[in-house]
Write an enzyme that holds these catalytic residues in place. Sequence first.
Site, PDB file in Angstrom:
ATOM      1  N   CYS A  57      17.084  56.549  36.650  1.00  0.00           N
ATOM      2  CA  CYS A  57      16.636  55.442  37.508  1.00  0.00           C
ATOM      3  C   CYS A  57      15.675  54.506  36.792  1.00  0.00           C
ATOM      4  O   CYS A  57      14.530  54.864  36.508  1.00  0.00           O
ATOM      5  CB  CYS A  57      15.956  56.005  38.754  1.00  0.00           C
ATOM      6  SG  CYS A  57      15.315  54.683  39.796  1.00  0.00           S
ATOM      7  N   THR A 126      13.509  57.768  47.691  1.00  0.00           N
ATOM      8  CA  THR A 126      13.761  57.195  46.365  1.00  0.00           C
ATOM      9  C   THR A 126      12.629  57.446  45.376  1.00  0.00           C
ATOM     10  O   THR A 126      11.497  57.727  45.756  1.00  0.00           O
ATOM     11  CB  THR A 126      13.966  55.667  46.482  1.00  0.00           C
ATOM     12  OG1 THR A 126      12.827  55.088  47.135  1.00  0.00           O
ATOM     13  CG2 THR A 126      15.220  55.325  47.256  1.00  0.00           C
ATOM     14  N   TYR A 190      22.923  46.241  39.863  1.00  0.00           N
ATOM     15  CA  TYR A 190      23.198  47.006  41.089  1.00  0.00           C
ATOM     16  C   TYR A 190      24.013  46.176  42.073  1.00  0.00           C
ATOM     17  O   TYR A 190      24.886  46.684  42.751  1.00  0.00           O
ATOM     18  CB  TYR A 190      21.903  47.464  41.759  1.00  0.00           C
ATOM     19  CG  TYR A 190      21.290  48.673  41.095  1.00  0.00           C
ATOM     20  CD1 TYR A 190      21.603  49.957  41.531  1.00  0.00           C
ATOM     21  CD2 TYR A 190      20.412  48.534  40.039  1.00  0.00           C
ATOM     22  CE1 TYR A 190      21.054  51.067  40.928  1.00  0.00           C
ATOM     23  CE2 TYR A 190      19.851  49.636  39.424  1.00  0.00           C
ATOM     24  CZ  TYR A 190      20.175  50.899  39.868  1.00  0.00           C
ATOM     25  OH  TYR A 190      19.635  51.993  39.265  1.00  0.00           O
TER      26      TYR A 190
HETATM   27  N1  LIG Z   1      12.744  52.132  46.410  1.00  0.00           N
HETATM   28  C1  LIG Z   1      13.830  51.246  46.143  1.00  0.00           C
HETATM   29  C2  LIG Z   1      14.310  51.270  44.731  1.00  0.00           C
HETATM   30  C3  LIG Z   1      14.287  52.560  44.030  1.00  0.00           C
HETATM   31  C4  LIG Z   1      15.656  53.164  43.982  1.00  0.00           C
HETATM   32  O1  LIG Z   1      16.653  52.593  44.407  1.00  0.00           O
HETATM   33  N2  LIG Z   1      15.712  54.340  43.436  1.00  0.00           N
HETATM   34  C5  LIG Z   1      16.959  55.055  43.396  1.00  0.00           C
HETATM   35  C6  LIG Z   1      17.323  55.493  42.016  1.00  0.00           C
HETATM   36  S1  LIG Z   1      17.493  54.170  40.884  1.00  0.00           S
HETATM   37  C7  LIG Z   1      16.813  56.301  44.184  1.00  0.00           C
HETATM   38  O2  LIG Z   1      15.808  56.973  44.118  1.00  0.00           O
HETATM   39  N3  LIG Z   1      17.819  56.660  44.924  1.00  0.00           N
HETATM   40  C8  LIG Z   1      17.793  57.868  45.661  1.00  0.00           C
HETATM   41  C9  LIG Z   1      18.883  57.915  46.603  1.00  0.00           C
HETATM   42  O3  LIG Z   1      19.557  56.899  46.731  1.00  0.00           O
HETATM   43  O4  LIG Z   1      19.070  58.976  47.196  1.00  0.00           O
HETATM   44  C10 LIG Z   1      14.893  51.391  47.158  1.00  0.00           C
HETATM   45  O5  LIG Z   1      14.572  52.029  48.133  1.00  0.00           O
HETATM   46  O6  LIG Z   1      15.951  50.819  47.052  1.00  0.00           O
END
Ligand SMILES: N[C@@H](CCC(=O)N[C@@H](CS)C(=O)NCC(=O)O)C(=O)O
Length: 341
Positions: A57, A126, A190
């Site tokens: 990530c 996340t 993304y």
């Molecule tokens: N906090 C942000 C960005 C952080 C984010 O997208 N992190 C991803 C990984 S790059 C994540 O932790 N995903 C966990 C999931 O989707 O279960 C969001 O909620 O979109």
Amino acid sequence: MSTKANVRVRPKEIEHEIDEKGFFVRQNNYFATPFGDGEGKLPVEAGRYRLIWAKGCHWSNRASIVRELLGLEEAISINLVGHGRHEQDLGWEFIYDENNVDPVLGVQFLSELYANADPDYPGRATVPAIVDVTTKKVVNNDYVWLTNYLENEFAAFHKPGAPELYPEHLREEIDKYNDYLFDNVNNGVYKAMFAQSIEAYNDAFEHLYAAFDAIEERLETKRFLFGDYVTDSDVRLFVTLARFDTYYFKNLGPIRNRIVDFKNIWGYARDLYEIPAFKNNTYLRDLAKSDKKKTGIFLDYNTRFWDQIDFEKLWSQPHGRQEKSSDPTQKFLTKARGISS
Ligand SMILES: N[C@@H](CCC(=O)N[C@@H](CS)C(=O)NCC(=O)O)C(=O)O
């Protein structure tokens, strides 16, 4: 499967984060209380917080790089999460720890720490997530501003001679450029990868490559995005570049150019990778590793060639970028050396 009350199945982006035209619309940050002095802010203390991140990530990789660049290892502890195998998708898990349990926080899944903070938290759990080790609650997952908090609010805990990644005279410009990087590059990949209509895909793809072209030109005359020294913006760009040829290309469809095809961007990426805080937090081999071991003749590129590519060697080739700098032996601006013009 765990039966703990706070463990829950991961909500799917496809059900909650795609608009009616097929465009990906990212969920909002939920825990956005800033760090700082005064009421309504998270107190800045050494030893109180733990940064949870994941190798794949880039939003969280930014924070792990900046933490090490600034020498905040003692002040803010850290741990990695990954994907375990369960019947249902339970989201990020402390898979690198004994019994899959974080030794400081005593939980198996990141979602438990989100639920500790808010039992009704509706989103995906996340990374990056900053957890208060005294309450075992997620207190901040504001990936947009997290590195800036480490640079500013945690300044009292920086190592002596720590780099000025967010110097005051450039702050406004850095913020503006970071927004541009966010829309077109960081979230741009993304938007393309999660697009559910060809219209949305093409839109994201065009913005992404227009940005790469502009960055390639900018780096023709500058060693780093803002000249001679590494700034917060360079960290943000680097983490996407590191994943592009190793990982993102697979889901991007027919790409126009790889990162290695851009002379300046590729040299710049290697110039940054030379810096220990970047290298130590960039797991190129893991990024490129295919998670499924398929058999047969139609295998994707990474499945076929992963163990034949020496990523470390590839990224450690000489880059010749020093000549773009008026201060070629230094990559960082520091307080001690003053502000460069
Ligand atoms: N906090 C942000 C960005 C952080 C984010 O997208 N992190 C991803 C990984 S790059 C994540 O932790 N995903 C966990 C999931 O989707 O279960 C969001 O909620 O979109």
